[in-house]
Design a protein around this motif. Structure first.
Motif, PDB file in Angstrom:
ATOM      1  N   ILE A  66       0.842  -1.197   0.000  1.00 32.83           N
ATOM      2  CA  ILE A  66       0.000   0.000   0.000  1.00 32.83           C
ATOM      3  C   ILE A  66       0.876   1.245   0.000  1.00 32.83           C
ATOM      4  N   SER A  67       0.485   2.212  -0.796  1.00 28.03           N
ATOM      5  CA  SER A  67       1.055   3.551  -0.721  1.00 28.03           C
ATOM      6  C   SER A  67      -0.035   4.474  -0.199  1.00 28.03           C
ATOM      7  N   VAL A  68       0.360   5.451   0.596  1.00 28.05           N
ATOM      8  CA  VAL A  68      -0.603   6.372   1.196  1.00 28.05           C
ATOM      9  C   VAL A  68      -0.218   7.805   0.853  1.00 28.05           C
ATOM     10  N   VAL A  69      -1.154   8.519   0.278  1.00 26.79           N
ATOM     11  CA  VAL A  69      -0.988   9.946   0.011  1.00 26.79           C
ATOM     12  C   VAL A  69      -1.849  10.681   1.032  1.00 26.79           C
ATOM     13  N   ASP A  70      -1.233  11.504   1.856  1.00 22.05           N
ATOM     14  CA  ASP A  70      -1.991  12.198   2.896  1.00 22.05           C
ATOM     15  C   ASP A  70      -2.066  13.696   2.592  1.00 22.05           C
ATOM     16  N   PRO A  71      -2.776  14.486   3.414  1.00 21.52           N
ATOM     17  CA  PRO A  71      -2.914  15.918   3.126  1.00 21.52           C
ATOM     18  C   PRO A  71      -1.595  16.667   3.014  1.00 21.52           C
ATOM     19  N   THR A  72      -0.567  16.204   3.728  1.00 15.71           N
ATOM     20  CA  THR A  72       0.735  16.861   3.620  1.00 15.71           C
ATOM     21  C   THR A  72       1.294  16.722   2.216  1.00 15.71           C
ATOM     22  N   MET A  73       1.214  15.528   1.666  1.00 19.42           N
ATOM     23  CA  MET A  73       1.699  15.322   0.304  1.00 19.42           C
ATOM     24  C   MET A  73       0.865  16.116  -0.688  1.00 19.42           C
ATOM     25  N   LEU A  74      -0.438  16.183  -0.484  1.00 23.78           N
ATOM     26  CA  LEU A  74      -1.286  16.954  -1.381  1.00 23.78           C
ATOM     27  C   LEU A  74      -0.865  18.422  -1.398  1.00 23.78           C
ATOM     28  N   GLN A 124     -12.027  -0.178 -16.561  1.00 23.24           N
ATOM     29  CA  GLN A 124     -10.602  -0.117 -16.255  1.00 23.24           C
ATOM     30  C   GLN A 124     -10.211  -1.325 -15.408  1.00 23.24           C
ATOM     31  N   GLY A 125      -8.904  -1.532 -15.290  1.00 20.46           N
ATOM     32  CA  GLY A 125      -8.395  -2.639 -14.494  1.00 20.46           C
ATOM     33  C   GLY A 125      -7.973  -2.224 -13.099  1.00 20.46           C
ATOM     34  N   VAL A 126      -8.099  -0.938 -12.784  1.00 20.37           N
ATOM     35  CA  VAL A 126      -7.822  -0.404 -11.450  1.00 20.37           C
ATOM     36  C   VAL A 126      -9.070   0.342 -11.002  1.00 20.37           C
ATOM     37  N   GLY A 127      -9.642  -0.066  -9.887  1.00 23.32           N
ATOM     38  CA  GLY A 127     -10.848   0.572  -9.397  1.00 23.32           C
ATOM     39  C   GLY A 127     -10.536   1.848  -8.633  1.00 23.32           C
ATOM     40  N   VAL A 128     -11.343   2.879  -8.852  1.00 21.49           N
ATOM     41  CA  VAL A 128     -11.229   4.137  -8.114  1.00 21.49           C
ATOM     42  C   VAL A 128     -12.468   4.271  -7.237  1.00 21.49           C
ATOM     43  N   TYR A 129     -12.243   4.542  -5.950  1.00 24.00           N
ATOM     44  CA  TYR A 129     -13.326   4.583  -4.962  1.00 24.00           C
ATOM     45  C   TYR A 129     -13.274   5.904  -4.206  1.00 24.00           C
ATOM     46  N   ILE A 130     -14.448   6.404  -3.839  1.00 20.36           N
ATOM     47  CA  ILE A 130     -14.560   7.534  -2.921  1.00 20.36           C
ATOM     48  C   ILE A 130     -15.406   7.080  -1.736  1.00 20.36           C
ATOM     49  N   ASP A 131     -14.787   7.067  -0.571  1.00 17.93           N
ATOM     50  CA  ASP A 131     -15.456   6.634   0.666  1.00 17.93           C
ATOM     51  C   ASP A 131     -16.152   5.293   0.477  1.00 17.93           C
ATOM     52  N   GLY A 132     -15.443   4.374  -0.178  1.00 16.04           N
ATOM     53  CA  GLY A 132     -15.940   3.021  -0.349  1.00 16.04           C
ATOM     54  C   GLY A 132     -16.873   2.818  -1.522  1.00 16.04           C
ATOM     55  N   VAL A 133     -17.127   3.856  -2.308  1.00 11.36           N
ATOM     56  CA  VAL A 133     -18.062   3.761  -3.437  1.00 11.36           C
ATOM     57  C   VAL A 133     -17.272   3.736  -4.737  1.00 11.36           C
ATOM     58  N   TYR A 134     -17.491   2.695  -5.529  1.00 12.27           N
ATOM     59  CA  TYR A 134     -16.786   2.503  -6.794  1.00 12.27           C
ATOM     60  C   TYR A 134     -17.303   3.490  -7.841  1.00 12.27           C
ATOM     61  N   VAL A 148      -9.580  15.763   1.622  1.00 12.37           N
ATOM     62  CA  VAL A 148      -9.133  14.369   1.629  1.00 12.37           C
ATOM     63  C   VAL A 148      -8.374  14.054   2.911  1.00 12.37           C
ATOM     64  N   GLU A 149      -8.767  12.969   3.553  1.00 13.12           N
ATOM     65  CA  GLU A 149      -8.035  12.456   4.714  1.00 13.12           C
ATOM     66  C   GLU A 149      -6.792  11.705   4.261  1.00 13.12           C
ATOM     67  N   ARG A 150      -6.958  10.892   3.208  1.00  9.75           N
ATOM     68  CA  ARG A 150      -5.827  10.161   2.633  1.00  9.75           C
ATOM     69  C   ARG A 150      -6.302   9.489   1.343  1.00  9.75           C
ATOM     70  N   ILE A 151      -5.347   9.138   0.505  1.00  8.13           N
ATOM     71  CA  ILE A 151      -5.594   8.315  -0.679  1.00  8.13           C
ATOM     72  C   ILE A 151      -4.762   7.056  -0.513  1.00  8.13           C
ATOM     73  N   GLU A 152      -5.418   5.909  -0.454  1.00 12.12           N
ATOM     74  CA  GLU A 152      -4.734   4.633  -0.330  1.00 12.12           C
ATOM     75  C   GLU A 152      -4.601   4.010  -1.723  1.00 12.12           C
ATOM     76  N   VAL A 174     -10.321   8.608   0.687  1.00 15.42           N
ATOM     77  CA  VAL A 174     -11.057   8.710   1.949  1.00 15.42           C
ATOM     78  C   VAL A 174     -11.129  10.183   2.334  1.00 15.42           C
ATOM     79  N   THR A 175     -12.342  10.692   2.502  1.00 16.09           N
ATOM     80  CA  THR A 175     -12.509  12.102   2.839  1.00 16.09           C
ATOM     81  C   THR A 175     -12.667  12.273   4.352  1.00 16.09           C
ATOM     82  N   LYS A 176     -12.491  13.507   4.801  1.00 15.79           N
ATOM     83  CA  LYS A 176     -12.596  13.799   6.226  1.00 15.79           C
ATOM     84  C   LYS A 176     -14.057  13.860   6.655  1.00 15.79           C
ATOM     85  N   ALA A 177     -14.336  13.237   7.795  1.00 12.59           N
ATOM     86  CA  ALA A 177     -15.699  13.179   8.320  1.00 12.59           C
ATOM     87  C   ALA A 177     -15.953  14.367   9.242  1.00 12.59           C
TER      88      ALA A 177
END
Length: 796
Positions: A66-74, A124-134, A148-152, A174-177
Motif C-alpha cells: 500500500i502507498s498512502v498519500v496524505d494531506p501533507t503530500m497533497l 478499467q483494471g484499477v478501481g477508483v473509490y470515494i469513501d468506499g463507493v466505486y 481528503v483524509e488520505r488516498i490509499e 477517503v474524505t474527512k468526516a
C-alpha cells in the motif's frame, strides 16, 4: 530528457537509495503519510492507519503493498486532482490522460493499464473509490479533490474485498468526516498562467447529535498553449468548482449514520497534440496537380508536402498553436449521494451499510490536433473535432459484517452494483485549407442541406453521429475474509478470503456511421476470486508475508466496433512476497514487495475496415476487441523507504521495477497474422525521492517548512499497437511554507506558502504516436510546463 536532467536524476535517486538517511515514507509515494506528523514527533515516524481490509489497521501490520498519500503530500506537491499524480509521486501508480483529454483519465498499477476504457461498456483494471463507493466510468475522474483524509493506493489484485475491475489494484479516496466541533479552514492562492484557487471547509458544532461539515472549492488555470483563433479556448486549461455537504448522526451509542452529497463541475481542454517530425521515413515528397498527389518520377510511394503554416515542434513544447481552430471546453458534471450506516450489534461485531447513487455527464470537445494529425491537401478539410456526449448513472449497495475475537478478525459482505450509460459521438472537421496551404478558413459550425460524414458541423443539430450506444450492467457479489492468529503462535497470521461475483451486461449499438443499426450484445459470467496470505511477525516491528490472489476486469463490448460483439473478462493471478519493517526505534521504515502476475484473456483491440459493400458499416474504420490467447507476464519489485535521521528532518524514496511481456497475438482481421501488443504507460523503472525539513520558530507551534521532491520514469509505450516509446521523465516539485503563525490567543492561525510544480521546467513527451509516419509524421503530447504560485490558508 536532457543529459543534465539525467545526471540530476541519477545523483538524487542514487543518493536516496544509497543512504538510509535519504528516505521518508510509505513510498515516496506513500510518502508522506509520515509527513508533518513525523517531523513534529521527536520519537520517530508515526503510525499510519489504513482501511484496505475494511477495518482500521496499522499500515505496517497490514500484509498488503500500500502507498498512502496524505494531506501533507497533497499540499507539498500542490495536488488538486488525480491528474497531478501523473508526475510519478507514487512510482507504481500511473495516471495519464485518455487520448489528450483531461476529462477522462487512464489509471494503472503494476502494468495493468487499459488502452481504451472510455466507453459505455468497457472498464478499467484499477478501481477508483470515494469513501468506499466505486466510480464506474473514466469520465469525471479528474474532478477536484475535496477535503481528503488520505488516498490509499492498493497495489496488486484486490478481487476479494473490492471485487471486479481491480486486477491491478485500487485507488481508495477517503474524505474527512464531520467532527461535531466548530472548526474552519479557508485557503486562497494564485499563480502563473492566470491560476487561482480557493477552498472553504467548515465543521459545525453538533446539534441534537447531528454534526455537519461543508466543503467548497474552486480551481482555475488559463491555457498553457494559446489558441490564435479569437474567442476560442486554448489547450491545457481548466476551471473546477464543487461543493459537498456531510451530516453525521449519532442518536445512540454504537450507531452512526453518515449522509453526504457532492456536486462538481470540471471545465477543461485537452493537451495540444504537436507534430514532432515530418516525413520520418524519408519518403519522396510529392506535389499536387489539382487535388491529385503526384509522386516524383520513379517513386512508387511518396508523402504529401507540408503546409508552410505547420510548425514541426521537434523537442519543444509549443506556447502558441500555429493553426487556430475552434475549441470549446469539455464539461464534466459529477454528483453523488452516499448513506453510510454503522451499528455495533455486539461488543466486537459491527454491521455496516453503504448505499450510493452517483452519476456523470460529459460533453467532450477535443480539437487538440489542428493540422498536426492530418495531411495537407488543396482545399481539403482538416482538424478533427472529436465530440461526445456521455451520460452515466449508477447505484450500489453493500452490506458488511466486521468483527473480531481473540484469535480471528473477519469481514463478510454482500454487494450489488447497477449502471446505465449512453453515448453518442461525432467527428467533424473544423478547418479547410486554401489551394496551396498558405492559408485556411474556419468552417461553419452549422451546415445546410443533407448532413453527411463529409458535410457536418459541430453545432449539435449538425452532427453526423458516427456512433451511438447504450449499455447497462449489474453485478452481484458475496465475499468473506478472515485472519487467524493462533494463540500458541501469536506471531503467525493466516488470512483466507474469497469472493463470488456474477456480472451481467447488455447493450445496443443503435447508430453506426450515421445509419440506424441494431447491434446488441449480452454478457453473463460468474466467477470466484480467492486470496490467501501468510504473515509472520519476525520481530516486534517487522513482518514478512506471502500472498496469492486473483482479480479480474469484467467483460463487455467495444462501442467503436462494427457489431458490438461481447468479449470476456481478463484475469490476473498474482504471487507476492513482502516485508514491512520499522527499524532504529521507528526512525527507519522500509517496505519491500516482489510479485509475479500472469494475465490471461487479455482484452486486445484490433483495427479493422469493413470491406463488405452490403454491410451498413461498409468502408468504416473500427476498433474490435477480442480476448487474446496465451499468458501475459508481469513481474516487479517495489521498495519504499522513510527515514527520520534527526529531529525535524524526514527523507523518503520509493522505487518500482515493472517487467511486462505480452506474447504476439493473431490478428483475426489480417489472416491471423501475428500482432504485437504493448503495455501502455508502464515504465520499466520508476522512482521518487523527497526531503522535508521543518524549523520551529518560537515556542507557539510556528515553523518554517521546506519540501522538495523528484520523480523519475523511464520511457514507455503509449499505444497498444505501436512500438514507439515516449521520453523518459524527471520532474521536481517544491514548496516553502511559514506555517501556523498565530493570529490571536483563540487558536486562529495562518500559513503562507509558495510552491512550484515541475520546478526545472522539464519538457518531455508522455504520449507519442507514429500511426501517421508514412503520410505526415509522428505526433505527441507534452507534459505541463512549470507552474508556480502562492497560497494563504487560515485556521479559525
Amino acid at each position: 530528457m536532457s543529459n543534465i536532467n539525467r545526471i540530476r536524476a541519477a545523483l538524487l535517486l542514487g543518493a536516496a537509495f544509497a543512504s538510509p538517511a535519504l528516505a521518508h515514507g510509505q513510498t515516496v509515494a506513500a510518502a508522506v503519510a509520515a509527513g508533518t506528523d513525523a517531523a513534529a514527533d521527536d520519537k520517530g515516524l508515526t503510525e499510519i492507519v489504513v482501511t484496505a481490509t475494511k477495518r482500521e489497521t496499522n499500515l505496517q501490520r497490514t500484509p498488503i503493498a500500500i502507498s498512502v498519500v496524505d494531506p501533507t503530500m497533497l499540499k507539498d506537491r500542490h495536488i488538486q486532482s488525480l491528474i497531478d499524480l501523473a508526475d510519478g509521486g507514487v512510482p507504481s501508480l500511473r495516471v495519464a490522460t485518455f487520448e489528450a483529454r483531461q476529462s477522462a483519465l487512464t489509471v494503472g498499477i503494476r502494468g495493468i493499464v487499459p488502452f481504451d476504457a472510455n466507453q459505455t461498456a468497457r472498464d478499467q483494471g484499477v478501481g477508483v473509490y470515494i469513501d468506499g463507493v466505486y466510480l464506474g466510468r473514466q469520465q469525471g475522474l479528474n474532478a477536484a479533490l475535496f477535503d481528503v483524509e488520505r488516498i490509499e493506493v492498493l497495489r496488486g489484485p484486490q478481487g476479494t474485498l473490492f471485487g471486479r475491475n481491480t486486477e491491478g489494484g485500487a485507488v481508495s479516496i477517503v474524505t474527512k468526516a464531520p467532527t461535531g466541533v466548530f472548526d474552519g479552514r479557508a485557503q486562497a492562492g494564485f499563480g502563473n498562467y492566470g491560476s487561482y484557487n480557493g477552498e472553504l471547509h467548515l465543521d459545525l458544532p453538533a446539534v441534537a447529535n447531528v454534526a455537519v461539515k461543508l466543503d467548497g472549492l474552486i480551481q482555475h488555470q488559463d491555457p498553457t498553449v494559446k489558441n490564435p483563433l479569437d474567442g476560442q479556448a486554448g489547450w491545457n486549461q481548466f476551471n473546477r468548482v464543487g461543493g459537498r455537504a456531510t451530516a453525521q448522526w449519532k442518536p445512540v451509542d454504537g450507531f452512526t449514520a453518515t449522509f453526504s452529497y457532492d456536486k462538481a463541475r470540471d471545465e477543461n481542454t485537452p493537451n495540444y497534440s504537436q507534430l514532432v517530425n515530418y516525413n520520418p521515413l524519408n519518403l519522396p515528397v510529392g506535389s499536387y496537380t489539382g487535388s491529385t498527389l503526384t509522386c516524383p518520377a520513379g517513386a512508387a510511394k511518396c508523402i504529401a508536402p507540408l503546409s508552410p503554416l505547420v510548425k514541426v515542434s521537434g523537442g519543444d513544447r509549443m506556447k502558441v498553436a500555429d493553426i487556430g481552430v475552434p475549441q470549446q471546453v469539455s464539461v464534466d458534471d459529477t454528483h453523488g449521494f452516499t448513506a453510510n450506516l454503522k451499528y455495533d450489534v455486539a461488543p466486537n461485531i459491527e454491521l455496516r451499510s453503504i448505499t450510493a447513487w452517483r452519476g456523470v455527464d460529459t460533453a467532450q470537445w477535443d480539437n487538440s490536433g489542428g493540422a498536426h494529425r492530418t495531411i495537407f491537401a488543396p482545399n481539403g478539410k482538416f482538424s478533427r473535432y472529436s465530440l461526445s456526449n456521455l451520460h452515466q448513472r449508477q447505484f450500489s449497495q453493500e452490506f458488511q459484517l466486521v468483527g473480531h475475537s481473540d484469535q480471528i478478525d473477519y469481514v463478510a459482505g454482500l454487494y450489488y452494483f447497477n449502471e446505465h450509460a449512453t453515448e453518442f459521438a461525432a467527428t467533424p472537421s473544423s478547418n479547410q485549407w486554401n489551394a496551396d496551404g498558405t492559408g485556411y478558413t474556419v468552417l461553419s459550425p452549422t451546415v445546410s442541406g443533407a448532413i453527411t460524414s463529409g458535410n457536418q458541423g459541430w453545432d449539435r443539430d449538425s452532427w453526423f453521429v458516427q456512433r451511438a450506444s447504450r449499455a447497462k450492467a449489474s453485478s452481484y457479489a458475496a465475499y468473506a475474509q478472515a485472519t487467524y492468529s493462533p494463540e500458541a503462535l501469536s506471531m503467525v497470521h493466516l488470512t483466507v478470503g474469497g469472493r463470488v461475483t456474477k456480472d451481467k451486461r447488455s447493450g445496443l449499438l443503435y447508430t453506426v456511421q450515421g445509419k440506424s443499426s441494431a447491434f446488441t450484445f449480452d454478457y453473463d459470467k460468474t466467477r470466484f476470486d480467492p486470496m490467501v496470505t501468510l504473515a509472520v511477525d519476525v520481530a516486534p516491528t517487522a513482518q514478512v508475508y506471502a500472498k496469492y490472489a486473483t482479480g479480474f476486469r469484467a467483460g463487455g463490448a467495444n462501442d467503436r466496433s462494427q457489431t458490438f460483439s461481447a468479449f470476456g473478462p481478463e484475469e490476473v493471478k498474482s504471487y507476492e512476497i513482502g516485508a514491512k519493517m520499522d527499524l532504529v526505534d521507528h526512525h527507519v521504515r522500509l517496505n519491500l514487495a516482489g510479485y509475479i502476475m500472469d494475465r490471461t484473456g487479455t482484452q486486445t483491440d484490433f483495427d479493422n475496415v469493413d470491406t463488405n459493400p452490403a454491410s451498413p458499416t461498409f468502408n468504416l474504420h473500427t476498433e474490435e476487441t477480442r480476448n487474446a490467447p496465451g499468458t501475459s507476464k508481469i513481474r516487479g519489485v517495489e521498495a519504499d523507504l522513510t527515514v527520520r535521521p534527526v529531529d525535524h528532518v524526514t527523507l523518503g524514496a520509493a522505487y518500482a521495477y515493472t517487467y511486462t511481456k505480452v506474447p504476439p497475438t493473431a490478428n483475426p482481421f489480417l489472416n491471423n497474422a501475428p500482432f504485437q501488443v504493448y503495455t501502455v504507460f508502464t515504465p520499466r523503472n520508476a522512482a521518487s525521492a523527497y526531503a522535508d525539513y521543518e524549523v520551529p520558530v518560537g515556542g507557539d507551534g510556528m515553523a518554517v517548512r521546506m519540501h522538495i521532491d523528484a520523480n523519475y520514469a523511464s520511457s514507455q509505450y503509449s499505444f497498444q499497437a505501436e512500438p514507439v516509446k515516449t521520453d523518459a521523465s524527471f520532474v521536481v516539485n517544491g514548496r516553502i511554507a511559514l506555517a501556523d503563525v498565530p493570529l490571536n490567543d483563540r487558536g486562529q492561525k495562518v500559513t503562507f506558502s509558495v510552491w512550484a510544480r515541475n520546478l526545472l521546467d522539464a519538457t518531455y513527451i508522455y504520449r507519442r504516436s507514429a500511426a501517421n509516419a508514412a503520410v505526415l509524421g509522428e505526433y505527441a503530447n507534452y507534459n505541463p510546463p512549470r507552474t508556480f504560485g502562492g497560497d494563504v490558508s487560515l485556521k479559525f
